[in-house]
Design a protein around this motif. Structure first.
Motif, mmCIF file in Angstrom:
data_model
loop_
_atom_site.group_PDB
_atom_site.id
_atom_site.type_symbol
_atom_site.label_atom_id
_atom_site.label_comp_id
_atom_site.label_asym_id
_atom_site.label_seq_id
_atom_site.Cartn_x
_atom_site.Cartn_y
_atom_site.Cartn_z
ATOM 1 N N ARG A 175 0.833 -1.206 0.000
ATOM 2 C CA ARG A 175 0.000 0.000 0.000
ATOM 3 C C ARG A 175 0.868 1.257 0.000
ATOM 4 N NH1 ARG A 175 -3.041 -3.453 3.327
ATOM 5 N NH2 ARG A 175 -2.066 -2.650 5.229
ATOM 6 N N GLY B 247 -6.552 4.460 -3.708
ATOM 7 C CA GLY B 247 -6.457 3.062 -3.318
ATOM 8 C C GLY B 247 -6.666 2.125 -4.500
ATOM 9 N N LYS C 40 -8.680 -0.092 -6.249
ATOM 10 C CA LYS C 40 -10.096 -0.401 -6.332
ATOM 11 C C LYS C 40 -10.459 -0.718 -7.771
ATOM 12 C CE LYS C 40 -11.095 2.882 -2.590
ATOM 13 N NZ LYS C 40 -11.786 4.133 -2.219
#
Length: 305
Positions: A146, A162, A164
């Motif tokens: 991340r 993020g 997604k």
């Protein structure tokens, strides 16, 4: 009954992959061809390709599948833009001795931990923290991943909210997620080809588990942030009209220039050898006869569009 590849060109000497869509794959006059709706034939150098990605709109004849299996070329059925892998062929199949070796490493907690620690070391360039379980290392890895995504977004000036995406709805994701999905799909395809060519089972993973491509994800994740993911961010920063196409062409060039197909199999063997048990040795009658190195092909990087 599986088809054993006859005198195949070594994986390291092959073009990494090609993508095909909107046509019928068949064998005509001894040639592996893609026939479009107008009847135009395009020759595909099947024996010199590691992996053929079949997008929606393709049909494959029995003869074409048989020839691909005979020459050891992996066929992978993918979704639109390659964002999802639905199924794949298996050129030659996993060897029983290697499958048992892989399973023994995966089912023994101590051996599995050794393999996972080696994967972590290769991925991040440093030994993992001591006295950590597989689950703890997975959590540490996730946090570092991340952070890496965030750093890449800052480096290339891309807005990042993020990782997604919806595999069933390609247009739903933002451009950067579309680019990452296309890039990792390319990498998973060639990694699966390497796993199968090495004689191992894609489903028997160490960090990942319970999925048909668990071991493929394990291997591909080791190199994805050094190869295709930064390129996905670089392309996303330009807001391209066809992000999937640009990413695929860039991945093709990366695979070729960095000789990814020539490095994946040794890396697979290095990872598994961390378990410190004797690996299987091929019997003399299992070794294919020597063949000349593959000539460079004008069709290198061929695409159907």
């Amino acid at each position: 009954m599986s088809v054993v590849p006859l005198n195949p060109i070594p994986l390291k000497d092959r073009t990494s992959m090609v993508f095909l869509q909107y046509g019928q794959l068949d064998v005509l006059d001894g040639a592996f061809v893609l026939i479009d709706k107008t009847g135009v034939r395009t020759h595909v150098p099947v024996g010199s390709v590691a992996c053929i990605m079949l997008e929606p709109g393709t049909r494959v004849s029995h003869a074409a599948i048989r020839l691909a299996a005979t020459v050891g070329t992996l066929l992978v059925w993918v979704g639109e833009a390659g964002v999802r892998l639905y199924a794949s062929g298996q050129p030659g199949g996993a060897r029983a001795d290697k499958l048992l070796y892989q399973a023994k490493l995966a089912l023994d907690d101590a051996l599995r931990l050794k393999v996972v620690r080696k994967m972590y070391e290769l991925r991040f360039g440093e030994p993992p923290p001591a006295r950590r379980s597989v689950e703890q290392l997975r959590g540490i890895e996730g946090a570092r991943v991340r952070q890496t995504y965030l750093q890449l977004a800052q480096r290339f000036g891309v807005k990042w909210h993020g990782r997604k995406y919806d595999p069933k709805d390609w247009e739903k994701g933002d451009v950067v997620n579309q680019c990452i999905s296309a890039a990792t799909s390319c990498l998973y395809g060639i990694s699966e080809a390497a796993v199968l060519a090495a004689g191992y089972a894609p489903a028997i993973g160490f960090i990942h588990s319970g999925k048909p491509l668990s071991f493929v994800y394990d291997i591909a994740d080791i190199i994805k942030f050094d190869t295709v993911v930064p390129e996905a961010f670089r392309i996303a920063a330009r807001h391209p009209e066809q992000p999937d196409r640009e990413v695929r062409l860039a991945c093709r060039d990366i695979f070729r220039s960095r000789k990814i197909t020539a490095t994946l199999i040794p890396m697979i063997e290095e990872v598994l050898s961390a378990g410190e048990i004797e690996p299987p040795q091929p019997a003399p009658d299992m070794l294919p006869p020597a063949i000349p190195e593959a000539a460079s092909l004008a069709e290198d990087g061929f695409r159907s569009r």
